[in-house]
Motif scaffolding. Sequence first.
Motif, PDB file in Angstrom:
ATOM      1  N   GLY A 141     -16.605  -5.530  -1.910  1.00  0.00           N
ATOM      2  CA  GLY A 141     -16.926  -6.954  -1.797  1.00  0.00           C
ATOM      3  C   GLY A 141     -15.741  -7.769  -2.277  1.00  0.00           C
ATOM      4  N   SER A 142     -15.993  -9.035  -2.539  1.00  0.00           N
ATOM      5  CA  SER A 142     -14.905  -9.917  -2.965  1.00  0.00           C
ATOM      6  C   SER A 142     -14.318  -9.467  -4.302  1.00  0.00           C
ATOM      7  N   HIS A 143     -15.147  -8.885  -5.165  1.00  0.00           N
ATOM      8  CA  HIS A 143     -14.647  -8.416  -6.461  1.00  0.00           C
ATOM      9  C   HIS A 143     -13.637  -7.273  -6.284  1.00  0.00           C
ATOM     10  N   THR A 144     -13.922  -6.339  -5.371  1.00  0.00           N
ATOM     11  CA  THR A 144     -12.973  -5.242  -5.162  1.00  0.00           C
ATOM     12  C   THR A 144     -11.706  -5.747  -4.479  1.00  0.00           C
ATOM     13  N   ARG A 145     -11.837  -6.718  -3.587  1.00  0.00           N
ATOM     14  CA  ARG A 145     -10.657  -7.300  -2.947  1.00  0.00           C
ATOM     15  C   ARG A 145      -9.751  -7.959  -3.989  1.00  0.00           C
ATOM     16  N   ARG A 146     -10.332  -8.730  -4.898  1.00  0.00           N
ATOM     17  CA  ARG A 146      -9.536  -9.389  -5.949  1.00  0.00           C
ATOM     18  C   ARG A 146      -8.869  -8.364  -6.868  1.00  0.00           C
ATOM     19  N   MET A 147      -9.580  -7.292  -7.182  1.00  0.00           N
ATOM     20  CA  MET A 147      -9.002  -6.259  -8.034  1.00  0.00           C
ATOM     21  C   MET A 147      -7.853  -5.541  -7.326  1.00  0.00           C
ATOM     22  N   ARG A 148      -8.021  -5.240  -6.047  1.00  0.00           N
ATOM     23  CA  ARG A 148      -6.942  -4.625  -5.258  1.00  0.00           C
ATOM     24  C   ARG A 148      -5.710  -5.522  -5.231  1.00  0.00           C
ATOM     25  N   GLU A 149      -5.933  -6.812  -5.025  1.00  0.00           N
ATOM     26  CA  GLU A 149      -4.820  -7.766  -4.985  1.00  0.00           C
ATOM     27  C   GLU A 149      -4.098  -7.816  -6.332  1.00  0.00           C
ATOM     28  N   ALA A 150      -4.844  -7.815  -7.424  1.00  0.00           N
ATOM     29  CA  ALA A 150      -4.234  -7.822  -8.760  1.00  0.00           C
ATOM     30  C   ALA A 150      -3.414  -6.550  -8.979  1.00  0.00           C
ATOM     31  N   LEU A 151      -3.939  -5.414  -8.546  1.00  0.00           N
ATOM     32  CA  LEU A 151      -3.207  -4.154  -8.681  1.00  0.00           C
ATOM     33  C   LEU A 151      -1.946  -4.157  -7.824  1.00  0.00           C
ATOM     34  N   GLN A 152      -2.038  -4.690  -6.611  1.00  0.00           N
ATOM     35  CA  GLN A 152      -0.856  -4.755  -5.735  1.00  0.00           C
ATOM     36  C   GLN A 152       0.242  -5.624  -6.361  1.00  0.00           C
ATOM     37  N   ARG A 153      -0.157  -6.722  -6.990  1.00  0.00           N
ATOM     38  CA  ARG A 153       0.828  -7.587  -7.659  1.00  0.00           C
ATOM     39  C   ARG A 153       1.447  -6.885  -8.864  1.00  0.00           C
ATOM     40  N   ALA A 154       0.624  -6.183  -9.631  1.00  0.00           N
ATOM     41  CA  ALA A 154       1.100  -5.527 -10.853  1.00  0.00           C
ATOM     42  C   ALA A 154       1.893  -4.256 -10.567  1.00  0.00           C
ATOM     43  N   LEU A 155       1.542  -3.566  -9.465  1.00  0.00           N
ATOM     44  CA  LEU A 155       2.129  -2.255  -9.171  1.00  0.00           C
ATOM     45  C   LEU A 155       2.625  -2.174  -7.723  1.00  0.00           C
ATOM     46  N   PRO A 156       3.453  -3.096  -7.284  1.00  0.00           N
ATOM     47  CA  PRO A 156       3.813  -3.151  -5.857  1.00  0.00           C
ATOM     48  C   PRO A 156       4.542  -1.932  -5.342  1.00  0.00           C
ATOM     49  N   ASP A 157       5.349  -1.281  -6.149  1.00  0.00           N
ATOM     50  CA  ASP A 157       6.116  -0.122  -5.695  1.00  0.00           C
ATOM     51  C   ASP A 157       5.410   1.196  -5.959  1.00  0.00           C
ATOM     52  N   TRP A 158       4.279   1.151  -6.628  1.00  0.00           N
ATOM     53  CA  TRP A 158       3.567   2.370  -7.018  1.00  0.00           C
ATOM     54  C   TRP A 158       2.317   2.588  -6.167  1.00  0.00           C
ATOM     55  N   LEU A 159       1.543   1.543  -6.010  1.00  0.00           N
ATOM     56  CA  LEU A 159       0.257   1.653  -5.321  1.00  0.00           C
ATOM     57  C   LEU A 159       0.441   1.454  -3.820  1.00  0.00           C
ATOM     58  N   PRO A 160      -0.009   2.413  -3.013  1.00  0.00           N
ATOM     59  CA  PRO A 160       0.103   2.219  -1.570  1.00  0.00           C
ATOM     60  C   PRO A 160      -0.755   1.040  -1.125  1.00  0.00           C
ATOM     61  N   GLY A 161      -0.350   0.376  -0.090  1.00  0.00           N
ATOM     62  CA  GLY A 161      -1.115  -0.766   0.431  1.00  0.00           C
ATOM     63  C   GLY A 161      -2.485  -0.348   0.935  1.00  0.00           C
ATOM     64  N   GLY A 162      -3.421  -1.313   0.907  1.00  0.00           N
ATOM     65  CA  GLY A 162      -4.762  -1.047   1.440  1.00  0.00           C
ATOM     66  C   GLY A 162      -5.607  -0.450   0.478  1.00  0.00           C
TER      67      GLY A 162
END
Length: 162
Positions: A141-162
């Motif tokens: 849901g929207s909560h998981t989308r926001r958490m994914r976005e926060a992780l992508q910002r914090a770990l852009p070179d580590w976490l694969p997209g999506g």
Amino acid sequence: MGRSRRPRFMADAMLGRLARWLRVLDFDTRYQPALTDHQLVELANAEGRILLTRDRHLVRFLRPDQALLLGSQVPLVQLQEVIGACRLPPPPRLFRRCLLCNTPLCPARPEDLSGRPPPLPPDGMAPVFQCPHCRRLYWPGSHTRRMREALQRALPDWLPGG
């Protein structure tokens, strides 16, 4: 590092938000804030867990078998510290553990949803998972989308997209 060799963690009472982020990434992370420092170290040692803490005194005087002393007070920066220090691999999937009790999630059965359907997307096809221990439901849901976005910002070179 194979799945069976993934490190397991014990977060001290001040690191509850870090524990949740590690669980989002599917790292087995115990968090029991009511334990005393002595109990925390004893349990971490008995279970072969890396004790995560910001408490220098705890590390210096209680000498856990495995400990990581964190410097930041910011949970996502702490997460970066843990990933770097432990050389953690990116997870194949996110949101596979209960964020409250750390239990691996299972697909929810239709009878598990009876009387308490989660808000599903318009197509109604979102997978729903349930914690077999505390029975909490999880869905994208929207909560998981926001958490994914926060992780992508914090770990852009580590976490694969999506």
